[in-house]
Design an enzyme around this catalytic site. Structure first.
Site, PDB file in Angstrom:
ATOM      1  N   LYS A 103      50.117   2.171  58.911  1.00 20.58           N
ATOM      2  CA  LYS A 103      49.145   2.586  57.891  1.00 20.58           C
ATOM      3  C   LYS A 103      49.880   2.702  56.554  1.00 20.58           C
ATOM      4  CE  LYS A 103      45.792   6.395  57.263  1.00 20.58           C
ATOM      5  NZ  LYS A 103      45.326   7.661  57.893  1.00 20.58           N
ATOM      6  N   SER A 179      40.466   7.661  58.396  1.00 23.21           N
ATOM      7  CA  SER A 179      41.042   6.792  57.399  1.00 23.21           C
ATOM      8  C   SER A 179      42.002   5.739  57.958  1.00 23.21           C
ATOM      9  CB  SER A 179      41.785   7.624  56.367  1.00 23.21           C
ATOM     10  OG  SER A 179      42.868   8.304  56.956  1.00 23.21           O
ATOM     11  N   SER A 203      41.432  11.234  61.461  1.00 21.62           N
ATOM     12  CA  SER A 203      41.689   9.905  60.909  1.00 21.62           C
ATOM     13  C   SER A 203      42.394   8.942  61.856  1.00 21.62           C
ATOM     14  CB  SER A 203      42.506  10.013  59.619  1.00 21.62           C
ATOM     15  OG  SER A 203      41.666  10.329  58.545  1.00 21.62           O
TER      16      SER A 203
END
Lengths: 535, 105
Positions: A103, A179, A203
């Site tokens: 990420k 996210s 997330s």
């Protein structure tokens, strides 16, 4: 099964036995990325319009758009090094040759590290985050950086400054969640067997549920955050996304543990998560709480609190999972009270904003990142223009709310109260997990999300409704306890449904064991054989 | 319910936050903030005992689980030039910023 769809533990075994070469695994994965990911994203145009008012970027090129930055040459060097070591008879680590994504909120030395924001769009990290460094040291092959909500602020990935944002591989008209949406998309679509995400309110778990993969938020302090761009420092947690529980266990094994560079990384021994996976669930006490089968939310149009049951197919999926675990010998305990679950989001609206505002003050156009190209009167004008142009609407919202609720005249009413309600949320968990208490649970079994993946643009722009997507995941963040989301079936639209296991501090081993038992119990179910239509 | 975050309060926050917003953007963000604040008001309904302490984080840290403090040792960075190269404007090893206004306190 194609090489790019093989699980990490199978890849490692084959690479160690010299039945597969790391470079061939990598090339197969790069070919998959080339065929499904679509054109690389670009920065949103800089306009004075808030991005929710900009025309939605919904062109249907069918690309999944998981990546912001693909580092293919760097990965080739790593893969060749694994093959060279094996050729030379040298030792390789437990992730030898496994392609993984990161990420884009973790620093990786020499790579663009953007946080999905214009303000860091040109930032090249000068050092590597501890969890990434540990995965690379274990032989993992880093493919690149995947997309996310700007600074992780969202549950759909639509707020990223890098557009188009990731799509859900099961239906490209829907969001992957967030996210860690790029992470979940990549893992579901064979663009790397593993991904390193972060979970501040759900997330890792929410996108894992939306994309039909496994996602774990470890205990706060289980995994070092050195090199993680901070959002809400009292709750941020790095965690694995994988295609199955064994792979998640393998990855957690590598990234967990104390780190002299992070004072919050707890000095707690890391158990062997992998070898104890198959011990089963006989005699384990697993709870079901009615407080996780309904959602409470604030309806801004009517100004009233509304309570609704979660989607019936999700409730049925959780209850079926409980039945399967009972068949394997677990004791299912119903009617577990978790009365403060509903306050998770209001508490989060306060605590996470205060911490975000504090963490975002460092972006000022002086030391690194974006600086406005406009003419400025003085340094204060430069700060304002840089931050106005560099941040999207989500960071601005969070900075302003954080400053408001922590202002001297309001902090007792909002911030201090939220910190005290967090104590009550923690007590809910302490009481049901207390080994001498009334319930003596080893885990709670809940839905991960109140709904399955929602359509692109359906929620984006409504910052309150978007936040309530995390209602069933955020209590674990406040309490600090670990959570594991597992794929458990599909809704009538063919969208994945996730179930969640929550346990006491540092009980990752038990949660993974329950998850593996559930996988074994459902191994021959027809839904297990479904594949995302984009493949 | 009247808006808690009025234009005046909002403009003050924007100034403190070192931001500047277009009128459209300001209207949208202020509207969202007021909606969020209504959701936050749910916290007021929770009965809190006087002795309910604030939690700075969920997981307790004991002396045994808290990592030892690192020795405070000075070490040179391997690549200060690389760090400096990230700055938007530099001059002979210094970071350059626009004029810093002189404010009489």
């Amino acid at each position: 099964m194609e090489i790019s769809d093989l699980p990490a533990h199978v890849l490692v075994e084959n690479i160690r036995l010299r039945q597969l070469k790391a470079i061939d695994v990598l090339e197969a994965t790069l070919a998959r990325i080339a065929s499904v990911d679509g054109d690389p994203p670009s920065l949103r145009p800089l306009t004075s319009l808030p991005s929710h008012l900009q025309p939605a970027n919904l062109e249907r090129d069918q690309g999944l758009h998981a990546f912001i930055t693909l580092t293919a040459e760097r990965a080739r060097q790593q893969a060749r090094e694994i093959d060279r070591r094996l050729d030379a008879g040298e030792q390789v680590g437990p992730l030898a040759g496994v392609p993984f994504t990161v990420k884009d909120i973790f620093c990786v030395q020499g790579t663009l590290t953007t946080a999905g924001s214009r303000i860091l769009a040109n930032f090249v990290a000068p050092y590597t985050a501890t969890p990434v460094q540990r995965m690379e040291a274990a032989g993992g092959v880093m493919l690149g950086k995947v997309n996310l909500d700007e600074f992780t602020y969202g549950s759909s990935n639509e707020s990223s400054a890098f557009q188009p944002s990731p799509r859900n591989p099961w239906d490209v008209s829907r969001v992957p969640g967030g996210s860690s949406g790029g992470s979940a998309t990549a893992v579901a679509a064979g663009e790397g067997a593993l991904s390193l995400g972060t979970d501040t309110a759900g997330s890792v778990r929410q996108p894992a549920a939306f994309c039909g993969v496994v996602g774990m938020k470890p205990t706060y302090g289980r995994v070092s955050r050195y090199g993680l761009i901070a959002f809400s420092s009292s709750i941020d947690c790095p965690g694995p996304l994988a295609r199955n529980v064994t792979d998640a266990a393998l990855m957690l094994q590598v990234i967990a543990g104390a780190d002299t560079r992070d004072a919050t990384a707890a000095n707690v021994p890391v158990p062997d998560y992998v070898t104890r996976l198959k011990r089963g669930v006989r005699g384990m006490r697993i709870g079901l709480s009615p407080d996780y089968f309904r959602i409470t939310y604030f309806d801004a149009s009517s100004g009233e609190l509304r309570q609704e049951p979660i989607a019936p197919e999700i409730e049925q999926t959780v209850l079926r999972a409980a039945g399967r675990l009972a068949e394997m010998g677990a004791d299912i305990v119903e009617d577990i009270p978790m009365p403060h679950t509903r306050y998770g989001i209001p508490v989060y609206f306060v605590i996470s904003r205060v911490e975000a505002a504090s963490n975002l003050h460092r972006y000022d156009g002086v030391k690194y990142g974006y600086r406005t190209p406009d003419a400025v009167a003085d340094v204060a004008d430069m700060y304002r223009k840089t931050r106005a142009q560099g941040f999207g609407p989500q960071p601005k919202l969070r900075i302003l709310m954080g400053m408001y609720v922590s202002a001297a005249q309001y902090s007792e009413q909002y911030y201090n109260r939220a910190l005290r309600v967090r104590t009550l949320i923690r007590r809910d968990f302490d009481q049901v997990f207390d080994p001498q208490g009334r319930y003596r649970l080893q885990a709670l079994l809940t839905p991960t999300t109140p709904t399955t993946a929602f359509p692109m643009a359906a929620v984006y722009g409504d910052s309150v409704l978007m936040q309530y997507a995390d209602q069933l995941t955020v209590p674990a963040n406040h309490a600090g306890v670990p959570g594991l989301s597992l794929p458990a079936g599909f809704d009538p639209d063919g969208l994945p449904i996730g179930i969640q296991l929550l346990g006491p501090d540092f009980s990752e081993e038990a949660l993974l064991r329950i998850g593996r038992a559930y996988e074994m119990a459902t191994e021959s179910d027809a839904w297990r054989r479904r594949r995302p239509p984009v493949l | 319910m009247t808006e808690a975050i009025t234009r005046e309060i909002f403009n003050h926050l924007v100034q403190l936050a070192a931001l500047e917003l277009s009128p459209d953007e300001a209207e949208y963000i202020r509207g969202e903030l007021n909606k969020q604040l209504k959701a936050i008001h749910e916290l007021e309904a929770i009965p809190l005992q006087d002795d309910t302490p604030p939690a700075s984080h969920g997981v307790p840290y004991t002396p045994a689980t808290s990592p030892a403090v690192r020795p405070d040792e000075w070490r040179p960075h391997p690549d200060p030039g690389g760090i400096l190269a990230q700055a938007p404007e530099t001059d002979e090893g210094y970071i350059v910023v626009p004029e810093i206004p002189h404010i009489e306190l």
